[in-house]
Design a protein around this motif. Structure first.
Motif, PDB file in Angstrom:
ATOM      1  N   ALA A  13       0.831  -1.202   0.000  1.00  0.00           N
ATOM      2  CA  ALA A  13       0.000   0.000   0.000  1.00  0.00           C
ATOM      3  C   ALA A  13       0.867   1.253   0.000  1.00  0.00           C
ATOM      4  O   ALA A  13       0.562   2.230  -0.700  1.00  0.00           O
ATOM      5  N   ARG A  14       1.956   1.239   0.764  1.00  0.00           N
ATOM      6  CA  ARG A  14       2.864   2.400   0.786  1.00  0.00           C
ATOM      7  C   ARG A  14       3.563   2.562  -0.559  1.00  0.00           C
ATOM      8  O   ARG A  14       3.705   3.681  -1.068  1.00  0.00           O
ATOM      9  N   ALA A  15       3.987   1.442  -1.159  1.00  0.00           N
ATOM     10  CA  ALA A  15       4.621   1.500  -2.481  1.00  0.00           C
ATOM     11  C   ALA A  15       3.634   2.024  -3.519  1.00  0.00           C
ATOM     12  O   ALA A  15       3.993   2.836  -4.381  1.00  0.00           O
ATOM     13  N   LEU A  16       2.398   1.573  -3.445  1.00  0.00           N
ATOM     14  CA  LEU A  16       1.382   2.016  -4.391  1.00  0.00           C
ATOM     15  C   LEU A  16       1.090   3.509  -4.233  1.00  0.00           C
ATOM     16  O   LEU A  16       0.916   4.229  -5.217  1.00  0.00           O
ATOM     17  N   ALA A  17       1.058   3.993  -3.001  1.00  0.00           N
ATOM     18  CA  ALA A  17       0.824   5.428  -2.780  1.00  0.00           C
ATOM     19  C   ALA A  17       1.910   6.254  -3.458  1.00  0.00           C
ATOM     20  O   ALA A  17       1.623   7.288  -4.083  1.00  0.00           O
ATOM     21  N   LEU A  18       3.157   5.795  -3.381  1.00  0.00           N
ATOM     22  CA  LEU A  18       4.236   6.501  -4.066  1.00  0.00           C
ATOM     23  C   LEU A  18       4.085   6.367  -5.579  1.00  0.00           C
ATOM     24  O   LEU A  18       4.242   7.344  -6.309  1.00  0.00           O
ATOM     25  N   ALA A  19       3.768   5.183  -6.060  1.00  0.00           N
ATOM     26  CA  ALA A  19       3.615   4.965  -7.506  1.00  0.00           C
ATOM     27  C   ALA A  19       2.579   5.904  -8.104  1.00  0.00           C
ATOM     28  O   ALA A  19       2.769   6.425  -9.212  1.00  0.00           O
ATOM     29  N   ARG A  20       1.514   6.134  -7.386  1.00  0.00           N
ATOM     30  CA  ARG A  20       0.443   6.993  -7.905  1.00  0.00           C
ATOM     31  C   ARG A  20       0.907   8.426  -8.147  1.00  0.00           C
ATOM     32  O   ARG A  20       0.356   9.129  -8.972  1.00  0.00           O
ATOM     33  N   ARG A  21       1.944   8.852  -7.449  1.00  0.00           N
ATOM     34  CA  ARG A  21       2.478  10.199  -7.657  1.00  0.00           C
ATOM     35  C   ARG A  21       3.123  10.353  -9.034  1.00  0.00           C
ATOM     36  O   ARG A  21       3.334  11.468  -9.492  1.00  0.00           O
TER      37      ARG A  21
END
Length: 120
Positions: A13-21
């Motif tokens: 979830a943390r990796a995905l939050a960064l990816a979305r940026r």
């Protein structure tokens, strides 16, 4: 208190939050495989799908993909070579067939040539 499933998914979830940026980031020039992620990884100009996933997990979640494994595409930042990443996921017991969740790493194609993070 989070459930075991939520705790296990937290790095994804943390990796995905960064990816979305980085939605909309592309190669410059087009077709060159040159990206900020390739420069960070030390392999600019190489196919960058696994490099991007490695970036998101290391920077966003503090996880080095393929950490402790030797093989093609592995360095201190993660893994640039999808077959090596797939092998690491299998050998570390993290490979799950079916039922992916947001933030999971998806390996596409039977030849294991492409990867991404799942959004939904």
């Amino acid at each position: 208190m989070p459930s075991i499933d939520e705790a296990a998914a937290a790095p994804g979830a943390r990796a995905l939050a960064l990816a979305r940026r980085f939605v909309g980031v592309s190669e410059e020039p087009p077709g060159s495989n040159r990206t900020p992620f390739g420069r960070w990884f030390g392999a600019d100009g190489e196919p960058w799908c696994a490099i991007f996933v490695s970036y998101c997990f290391k920077v966003g979640a503090g996880i080095v993909l393929a950490g402790g494994v030797s093989g093609p595409g592995v360095n201190a930042h993660g893994c640039a070579y999808v077959p090596t990443l797939a092998r690491w996921l299998r050998e570390s017991g993290q490979w799950v067939a079916g039922g992916p969740l947001p933030g999971d790493i998806a390996i596409f194609d039977r030849s294991e040539e492409h990867t991404s993070e799942l959004q939904s």
